[in-house]
Design a protein around this motif. Structure first.
Motif, PDB file in Angstrom:
ATOM      1  N   THR A   1      37.179  43.334  30.722  1.00  0.00           N
ATOM      2  CA  THR A   1      38.232  42.328  30.830  1.00  0.00           C
ATOM      3  C   THR A   1      39.174  42.504  29.653  1.00  0.00           C
ATOM      4  OG1 THR A   1      38.709  39.979  31.224  1.00  0.00           O
ATOM      5  CG2 THR A   1      37.027  40.502  29.568  1.00  0.00           C
TER       6      THR A   1
ATOM      7  N   GLU B   1      43.900  39.257  31.142  1.00  0.00           N
ATOM      8  CA  GLU B   1      43.191  38.886  32.361  1.00  0.00           C
ATOM      9  C   GLU B   1      42.524  37.522  32.231  1.00  0.00           C
ATOM     10  OE1 GLU B   1      41.237  42.640  34.351  1.00  0.00           O
ATOM     11  OE2 GLU B   1      41.394  42.949  32.187  1.00  0.00           O
ATOM     12  N   GLU B   2      42.010  37.220  31.041  1.00  0.00           N
ATOM     13  CA  GLU B   2      41.391  35.911  30.830  1.00  0.00           C
ATOM     14  C   GLU B   2      42.437  34.799  30.883  1.00  0.00           C
ATOM     15  OE1 GLU B   2      37.971  35.390  30.643  1.00  0.00           O
ATOM     16  OE2 GLU B   2      38.144  37.461  31.341  1.00  0.00           O
TER      17      GLU B   2
ATOM     18  N   LYS C   1      43.254  34.215  34.500  1.00  0.00           N
ATOM     19  CA  LYS C   1      42.222  33.427  35.167  1.00  0.00           C
ATOM     20  C   LYS C   1      42.401  31.936  34.883  1.00  0.00           C
ATOM     21  CE  LYS C   1      38.634  37.013  34.898  1.00  0.00           C
ATOM     22  NZ  LYS C   1      37.367  37.374  34.202  1.00  0.00           N
TER      23      LYS C   1
ATOM     24  N   PRO D   1      46.068  30.464  37.033  1.00  0.00           N
ATOM     25  CA  PRO D   1      46.214  31.304  38.226  1.00  0.00           C
ATOM     26  C   PRO D   1      47.577  31.225  38.897  1.00  0.00           C
ATOM     27  CG  PRO D   1      44.816  29.397  38.677  1.00  0.00           C
ATOM     28  CD  PRO D   1      45.020  29.429  37.199  1.00  0.00           C
TER      29      PRO D   1
ATOM     30  N   LYS E   1      45.205  44.851  34.791  1.00  0.00           N
ATOM     31  CA  LYS E   1      43.928  45.399  34.360  1.00  0.00           C
ATOM     32  C   LYS E   1      44.094  46.409  33.219  1.00  0.00           C
ATOM     33  CE  LYS E   1      39.903  47.853  36.272  1.00  0.00           C
ATOM     34  NZ  LYS E   1      39.304  48.420  37.518  1.00  0.00           N
TER      35      LYS E   1
END
Length: 210
Positions: A105, A109-110, A113, A116, A177
């Motif tokens: 990760t 990306e965190e 999350k 969203p 990513k």
């Protein structure tokens, strides 16, 4: 372009300076309202604003806080659904010589999350504040590169346009990513700057052989 900078530290100050110089509409918000006001006062037309609702009219939100403060700072703005958010953070250890997460990760990306609805774009994280404030020209015919990664093509295009308007070369870094690569690259740059003593007037860049 209407921009909102979150943070009035070294990176936030450099962004306000460069965005203003490039002719963008700039607002700034920070946990320390007095610091944000002092920063805004240096540039005609730049506004210091309170966090709640600050992103309502912004086309691009630039997150210029530390990674540990990132999600709370973004959530303090209110609804960010559909907003382009530039994540410049790196998940650094307290001594700045390592990363607290990676491989499976990334900070970007965190953050995605946790928010969203926002369109998260990883960019500018490989630049020291001193390089950003000094402008894209590194001398010797070299231009600093901004690597741009996102799962949203339109958000990536918007941030690419913004970076180029400030004179930076841009590299399409693929999907969000790939922040898993960009954050260690920033960590290595920090090591070179501080650990190896090269200073903060350095930046990774990409060149194409003629």
């Amino acid at each position: 372009m209407k921009t909102l900078v979150i943070g009035a530290g070294n990176m936030g100050s450099a962004f306000v300076q460069q965005l203003h110089a490039a002719g963008h509409a700039v607002s700034v918000t920070a946990r320390n309202a007095d610091k944000a006001a002092a920063l805004a006062a240096q540039y005609p037309g730049v506004d210091a604003v309170a966090a709640p609702g600050a992103a309502a009219n912004a086309e691009v939100v630039i997150l210029a806080t530390g990674y540990a403060d990132a999600v709370d700072a973004l959530k303090s703005l209110g609804d960010l659904s559909g907003k382009v958010v530039v994540d410049i953070t790196n998940p650094l250890t307290p001594d700045y010589m390592g990363l607290t997460l990676g491989h499976s990760t990334s900070a970007a990306e965190e953050i995605a999350k946790a928010l969203p609805g926002a369109q998260i774009v990883k960019a500018f994280n490989t630049l020291f504040a001193q390089v950003l404030a000094g402008g894209a020209d590194l001398g010797n015919g070299q231009t600093a590169s901004v690597f741009v990664a996102s799962d949203s093509a339109s958000a990536k295009a918007r941030v690419t346009e913004l970076a180029q308007s400030m004179g930076f070369a841009t590299v399409d870094a693929g999907s969000l990513k790939n922040a898993r690569y960009l954050e260690p690259l920033a960590g290595f740059n920090i090591y070179l700057g501080y650990g190896a003593g090269l200073g903060t007037s350095i930046a990774p860049t990409w060149v194409h052989k003629a």
